[in-house]
Design a protein around this motif. Structure first.
Motif, PDB file in Angstrom:
ATOM      1  N   ASN A   2       0.990  -1.136   0.030  1.00 50.87           N
ATOM      2  CA  ASN A   2      -0.088   0.224  -0.024  1.00 50.87           C
ATOM      3  C   ASN A   2       0.739   1.324  -0.377  1.00 50.87           C
ATOM      4  OD1 ASN A   2      -2.256  -1.637  -0.143  1.00 50.87           O
ATOM      5  ND2 ASN A   2      -2.698  -1.183   2.046  1.00 50.87           N
ATOM      6  N   ARG A   3       1.373   1.515  -0.912  1.00 51.54           N
ATOM      7  CA  ARG A   3       2.275   2.768  -1.180  1.00 51.54           C
ATOM      8  C   ARG A   3       1.909   3.076  -2.686  1.00 51.54           C
ATOM      9  NH1 ARG A   3       8.423   1.560   0.494  1.00 51.54           N
ATOM     10  NH2 ARG A   3       8.700   3.484  -0.632  1.00 51.54           N
ATOM     11  N   THR A   4       2.458   4.415  -3.112  1.00 49.97           N
ATOM     12  CA  THR A   4       1.810   4.830  -4.246  1.00 49.97           C
ATOM     13  C   THR A   4       0.671   4.733  -5.019  1.00 49.97           C
ATOM     14  OG1 THR A   4       2.674   2.962  -5.587  1.00 49.97           O
ATOM     15  CG2 THR A   4       4.351   4.610  -5.318  1.00 49.97           C
ATOM     16  N   GLY A   5      -0.187   5.054  -3.914  1.00 50.42           N
ATOM     17  CA  GLY A   5      -1.824   5.005  -4.330  1.00 50.42           C
ATOM     18  C   GLY A   5      -2.591   3.529  -4.165  1.00 50.42           C
ATOM     19  N   ALA A   6      -1.860   2.466  -4.048  1.00 48.83           N
ATOM     20  CA  ALA A   6      -2.498   1.265  -3.952  1.00 48.83           C
ATOM     21  C   ALA A   6      -3.112   1.248  -2.546  1.00 48.83           C
ATOM     22  CB  ALA A   6      -1.327   0.036  -3.895  1.00 48.83           C
ATOM     23  N   GLY A   7      -4.293   0.091  -2.557  1.00 50.98           N
ATOM     24  CA  GLY A   7      -5.011   0.231  -1.247  1.00 50.98           C
ATOM     25  C   GLY A   7      -5.413  -1.276  -1.016  1.00 50.98           C
ATOM     26  N   GLY A   8      -4.690  -2.229  -1.104  1.00 58.62           N
ATOM     27  CA  GLY A   8      -4.904  -3.844  -0.767  1.00 58.62           C
ATOM     28  C   GLY A   8      -5.413  -4.066   0.534  1.00 58.62           C
ATOM     29  N   GLU A   9      -6.240  -4.410   0.854  1.00 59.71           N
ATOM     30  CA  GLU A   9      -6.421  -4.994   2.173  1.00 59.71           C
ATOM     31  C   GLU A   9      -7.219  -6.486   2.269  1.00 59.71           C
ATOM     32  OE1 GLU A   9      -5.859  -3.158   5.068  1.00 59.71           O
ATOM     33  OE2 GLU A   9      -5.454  -1.287   3.843  1.00 59.71           O
ATOM     34  N   PHE A  10      -6.992  -7.020   3.439  1.00 61.12           N
ATOM     35  CA  PHE A  10      -7.347  -8.412   3.475  1.00 61.12           C
ATOM     36  C   PHE A  10      -8.961  -8.608   3.981  1.00 61.12           C
ATOM     37  CE2 PHE A  10      -8.494 -12.290   5.817  1.00 61.12           C
ATOM     38  CZ  PHE A  10      -7.788 -13.310   5.075  1.00 61.12           C
ATOM     39  N   SER A  11      -9.711  -9.186   2.985  1.00 59.94           N
ATOM     40  CA  SER A  11     -10.897  -9.104   3.354  1.00 59.94           C
ATOM     41  C   SER A  11     -11.456 -10.480   2.575  1.00 59.94           C
ATOM     42  CB  SER A  11     -11.896  -7.981   2.627  1.00 59.94           C
ATOM     43  OG  SER A  11     -13.124  -8.109   2.757  1.00 59.94           O
ATOM     44  N   LEU A  12     -12.593 -11.128   3.139  1.00 55.74           N
ATOM     45  CA  LEU A  12     -13.021 -12.399   2.319  1.00 55.74           C
ATOM     46  C   LEU A  12     -14.325 -12.193   1.770  1.00 55.74           C
ATOM     47  CD1 LEU A  12     -11.822 -15.274   4.778  1.00 55.74           C
ATOM     48  CD2 LEU A  12     -10.520 -14.350   2.697  1.00 55.74           C
ATOM     49  N   ASP A  13     -14.897 -11.177   2.226  1.00 59.34           N
ATOM     50  CA  ASP A  13     -16.127 -10.786   2.131  1.00 59.34           C
ATOM     51  C   ASP A  13     -16.457  -9.599   0.950  1.00 59.34           C
ATOM     52  OD1 ASP A  13     -17.200 -12.856   4.149  1.00 59.34           O
ATOM     53  OD2 ASP A  13     -16.765 -11.222   5.406  1.00 59.34           O
ATOM     54  N   VAL A  14     -15.563  -8.389   1.095  1.00 60.19           N
ATOM     55  CA  VAL A  14     -15.644  -7.282   0.260  1.00 60.19           C
ATOM     56  C   VAL A  14     -14.293  -7.395  -0.556  1.00 60.19           C
ATOM     57  CG1 VAL A  14     -16.052  -5.010   0.117  1.00 60.19           C
ATOM     58  CG2 VAL A  14     -17.476  -6.385   1.766  1.00 60.19           C
ATOM     59  N   GLU A  15     -14.179  -7.514  -1.814  1.00 63.20           N
ATOM     60  CA  GLU A  15     -13.125  -7.126  -2.445  1.00 63.20           C
ATOM     61  C   GLU A  15     -12.292  -5.842  -1.892  1.00 63.20           C
ATOM     62  OE1 GLU A  15     -12.296  -9.725  -6.038  1.00 63.20           O
ATOM     63  OE2 GLU A  15     -12.775  -7.612  -6.909  1.00 63.20           O
ATOM     64  N   LYS A  16     -11.151  -5.970  -1.707  1.00 60.57           N
ATOM     65  CA  LYS A  16     -10.318  -4.573  -1.549  1.00 60.57           C
ATOM     66  C   LYS A  16      -8.940  -4.747  -2.083  1.00 60.57           C
ATOM     67  CE  LYS A  16     -12.919  -3.712   2.690  1.00 60.57           C
ATOM     68  NZ  LYS A  16     -12.674  -3.531   4.128  1.00 60.57           N
ATOM     69  N   LEU A  17      -8.868  -4.827  -3.434  1.00 60.15           N
ATOM     70  CA  LEU A  17      -7.701  -5.031  -4.067  1.00 60.15           C
ATOM     71  C   LEU A  17      -7.008  -3.619  -4.151  1.00 60.15           C
ATOM     72  CD1 LEU A  17      -9.036  -6.788  -7.235  1.00 60.15           C
ATOM     73  CD2 LEU A  17      -8.219  -7.973  -5.103  1.00 60.15           C
ATOM     74  N   ALA A  18      -5.686  -3.780  -4.555  1.00 57.80           N
ATOM     75  CA  ALA A  18      -4.701  -2.499  -4.705  1.00 57.80           C
ATOM     76  C   ALA A  18      -5.420  -1.389  -5.637  1.00 57.80           C
ATOM     77  CB  ALA A  18      -3.403  -2.873  -5.226  1.00 57.80           C
ATOM     78  N   TRP A  19      -6.036  -1.676  -6.792  1.00 60.19           N
ATOM     79  CA  TRP A  19      -6.523  -0.736  -7.606  1.00 60.19           C
ATOM     80  C   TRP A  19      -7.886  -1.275  -8.163  1.00 60.19           C
ATOM     81  CZ3 TRP A  19      -1.105  -1.491  -8.264  1.00 60.19           C
ATOM     82  CH2 TRP A  19      -0.348  -0.466  -7.823  1.00 60.19           C
ATOM     83  N   PRO A  20      -8.957  -0.529  -8.308  1.00 61.18           N
ATOM     84  CA  PRO A  20     -10.156  -0.895  -8.928  1.00 61.18           C
ATOM     85  C   PRO A  20      -9.566  -0.763 -10.563  1.00 61.18           C
ATOM     86  CG  PRO A  20     -10.144   1.125  -8.118  1.00 61.18           C
ATOM     87  CD  PRO A  20      -8.870   0.856  -7.581  1.00 61.18           C
ATOM     88  N   VAL A  21     -10.547  -1.685 -11.220  1.00 57.24           N
ATOM     89  CA  VAL A  21     -10.330  -1.661 -12.784  1.00 57.24           C
ATOM     90  C   VAL A  21     -11.291  -0.522 -13.264  1.00 57.24           C
ATOM     91  CG1 VAL A  21     -11.023  -2.991 -14.809  1.00 57.24           C
ATOM     92  CG2 VAL A  21      -9.684  -4.009 -13.054  1.00 57.24           C
ATOM     93  N   ASP A  22     -10.774   0.252 -14.337  1.00 60.68           N
ATOM     94  CA  ASP A  22     -11.244   1.377 -14.921  1.00 60.68           C
ATOM     95  C   ASP A  22     -11.729   0.896 -16.349  1.00 60.68           C
ATOM     96  OD1 ASP A  22     -12.514   3.690 -15.813  1.00 60.68           O
ATOM     97  OD2 ASP A  22     -10.790   4.915 -15.245  1.00 60.68           O
ATOM     98  N   THR A  23     -12.905   0.374 -16.589  1.00 60.81           N
ATOM     99  CA  THR A  23     -13.224  -0.166 -17.858  1.00 60.81           C
ATOM    100  C   THR A  23     -13.156   1.141 -18.873  1.00 60.81           C
ATOM    101  OG1 THR A  23     -15.528   0.021 -17.431  1.00 60.81           O
ATOM    102  CG2 THR A  23     -14.638  -2.043 -17.114  1.00 60.81           C
TER     103      THR A  23
END
Length: 193
Positions: free
Chosen positions: A132-153
């Motif tokens: 979680n540096r340079t804007g990344a925001g990954g967290e541990f969660s089994l219920d709600v996805e919390k990845l480093a970056w969301p995909v921007d379609t």
């Protein structure tokens, strides 16, 4: 919106296997996996502890401006540095060493991004231990996805829903042939599977 991750194999044993990249039989991997799960604690807590170790104790090469190239899980552990793919290799090895099925997932962002999926409580959940540096925001969660970056379609980015039992060949080939040095990751980083 969270993706419904889909395993490419219906055998959980494929997500526990060791190979040249996910070398979870290595003594250093086994030792750390045991230390991260003292007394056979709950597998969810063990997975979270392994995730936090890889996310926070293993530097991402871009954040650290590190010239080293690592790809084998035991090498990532020894050097304590790796690009997203290498960090995913280590997390899978630590989880598999504890008997927790883990696989590999990918996103197409500005380049191909590697992360993991873990099988706990009868379902797959994606985890991103990039750091979680340079804007990344990954967290541990089994219920709600919390990845480093969301995909921007709107920018042409996309999630791959597949959970692979082994790292993608394009990723392994890239890491095994990359020459160490400043900015090595800027030279031919995979864009797609």
């Amino acid at each position: 919106m969270a993706l419904d991750p889909t395993p490419t194999s219906d055998r959980l044993s494929d997500y526990l296997a060791a190979d040249a990249v996910v070398d979870h039989g290595h003594p250093a991997i086994r030792s750390l996996a045991a230390a991260l799960r003292p007394g056979g604690e709950d597998p969810v807590e063990a997975a979270k502890t392994a995730f936090l170790f890889v996310r926070d104790e293993v530097e991402h090469v871009i954040d650290a401006d590190d010239p080293r190239v690592t790809w084998r899980a035991s090498d990532v552990l020894r050097e304590r540095v790796g690009i997203c793919y290498a960090k995913a290799h280590l997390l899978a090895a630590l989880l598999r060493a504890q008997g927790i099925p883990a696989g590999f997932c990918y996103q197409e962002l500005s380049a191909l991004h590697g992360l993991n999926a873990v099988y706990l409580h009868g379902k797959w959940s994606r985890l991103d231990a990039r750091g979680n540096r340079t804007g990344a925001g990954g967290e541990f969660s089994l219920d709600v996805e919390k990845l480093a970056w969301p995909v921007d379609t709107a920018r042409g980015e996309r999630d791959h829903p597949e959970i692979h039992p082994a790292p993608a060949p394009v990723v392994v080939d890239f890491l095994m042939t990359a020459a160490p040095g400043p900015g090595w990751y800027e030279k031919g980083l995979p864009r797609t599977l």
